[in-house]
Write a protein that holds these residues in place. Structure first.
Motif, mmCIF file in Angstrom:
data_model
loop_
_atom_site.group_PDB
_atom_site.id
_atom_site.type_symbol
_atom_site.label_atom_id
_atom_site.label_comp_id
_atom_site.label_asym_id
_atom_site.label_seq_id
_atom_site.Cartn_x
_atom_site.Cartn_y
_atom_site.Cartn_z
ATOM 1 N N ASN A 1 -67.797 -2.601 15.310
ATOM 2 C CA ASN A 1 -67.996 -2.993 13.909
ATOM 3 C C ASN A 1 -66.765 -2.680 13.071
ATOM 4 O O ASN A 1 -66.346 -3.495 12.245
ATOM 5 N N HIS B 1 -63.701 -2.399 14.136
ATOM 6 C CA HIS B 1 -62.628 -3.289 14.564
ATOM 7 C C HIS B 1 -62.625 -4.539 13.691
ATOM 8 O O HIS B 1 -61.583 -4.956 13.174
ATOM 9 N N GLN B 2 -63.790 -5.130 13.493
ATOM 10 C CA GLN B 2 -63.898 -6.318 12.637
ATOM 11 C C GLN B 2 -63.517 -5.990 11.193
ATOM 12 O O GLN B 2 -62.823 -6.771 10.540
ATOM 13 N N ARG B 3 -63.961 -4.866 10.723
ATOM 14 C CA ARG B 3 -63.635 -4.481 9.343
ATOM 15 C C ARG B 3 -62.136 -4.266 9.180
ATOM 16 O O ARG B 3 -61.537 -4.703 8.190
ATOM 17 N N LEU C 1 -59.708 -5.555 10.823
ATOM 18 C CA LEU C 1 -58.910 -6.771 10.954
ATOM 19 C C LEU C 1 -59.203 -7.807 9.883
ATOM 20 O O LEU C 1 -58.340 -8.619 9.562
ATOM 21 N N ARG C 2 -60.401 -7.783 9.312
ATOM 22 C CA ARG C 2 -60.804 -8.859 8.415
ATOM 23 C C ARG C 2 -60.766 -8.476 6.928
ATOM 24 O O ARG C 2 -61.066 -9.316 6.082
ATOM 25 N N TYR C 3 -60.411 -7.248 6.612
ATOM 26 C CA TYR C 3 -60.362 -6.858 5.202
ATOM 27 C C TYR C 3 -59.401 -7.765 4.447
ATOM 28 O O TYR C 3 -58.510 -8.372 5.034
ATOM 29 N N GLN C 4 -59.580 -7.848 3.163
ATOM 30 C CA GLN C 4 -58.696 -8.647 2.307
ATOM 31 C C GLN C 4 -57.612 -7.733 1.745
ATOM 32 O O GLN C 4 -57.922 -6.754 1.076
ATOM 33 N N SER C 5 -56.365 -8.062 2.006
ATOM 34 C CA SER C 5 -55.254 -7.248 1.544
ATOM 35 C C SER C 5 -55.324 -7.080 0.026
ATOM 36 O O SER C 5 -55.268 -8.058 -0.724
ATOM 37 N N PHE D 1 -63.771 -6.960 0.018
ATOM 38 C CA PHE D 1 -64.437 -7.705 1.078
ATOM 39 C C PHE D 1 -65.757 -7.020 1.400
ATOM 40 O O PHE D 1 -65.818 -5.794 1.489
ATOM 41 N N SER E 1 -57.142 -1.819 -0.952
ATOM 42 C CA SER E 1 -58.086 -2.772 -0.358
ATOM 43 C C SER E 1 -59.474 -2.137 -0.338
ATOM 44 O O SER E 1 -59.665 -1.074 0.242
ATOM 45 N N PHE F 1 -68.884 -6.548 4.053
ATOM 46 C CA PHE F 1 -69.305 -6.677 5.444
ATOM 47 C C PHE F 1 -70.780 -6.315 5.538
ATOM 48 O O PHE F 1 -71.271 -5.460 4.798
#
Length: 146
Positions: free
Chosen positions: A46, A48-50, A52-56, A60, A110, A62
């Motif tokens: 979980n 890992h996804q957070r 990599l996918r956060y918004q700079s 974001f 972020s 989840f």
């Protein structure tokens, strides 16, 4: 900043690897050591996804997840413990590599929100991830000592 985290992963790996009975649990109805390691794999997945996918430097959201449902569905008790442990170890080594390459400006700026919880800076999510692992390491120590 992250050397401590590498050391934590190594210490936890040694703790789990020397566990005499991964099917032992702290109390009736509680998770076995094997299920705890499986839960930590779920947590790594979980996060890992957070990570990599956060918004700079943005916000974001989840979804959360039901940890008991995940442990139950994965049937970690029927997995070979060494394979599960190696998966956990290498997954966390990869996460540390990812974390080490975050832009410094993103760590505080972020914001990530998990489910209904308040949004936190990326650096807090990273800190909480490792604190969560430490909580379970203490739990495993209690199980082994009992």
């Amino acid at each position: 900043m992250f050397q401590h985290d590498y050391e934590q992963i190594e210490r936890m790996y040694q703790l789990f690897a020397t566990c005499p009975d991964p099917n032992k649990r702290e109390r009736e109805g509680g998770w076995t050591i094997k299920q705890i390691v499986g839960h930590l794999v779920d947590s790594a997945s979980n996060n890992h996804q957070r990570f990599l996918r956060y918004q700079s430097q943005g916000h974001f959201v989840f979804p959360g997840y039901d940890q008991n449902v995940c442990v139950s569905r994965a049937h970690y008790d029927s997995m070979e413990f060494q394979s599960l442990l190696v998966l956990w170890y290498h997954y966390n080594r990869m996460l540390l590599h990812i974390i080490a390459h975050f832009p410094a400006d993103d760590l505080a700026a972020s914001m990530l929100q998990i489910g209904e919880r308040p949004a936190v800076p990326l650096q807090d999510l990273i800190h909480d991830y490792f604190a969560h692992m430490d909580k379970h390491a203490q739990q495993v120590k209690r199980i082994i000592a009992a």
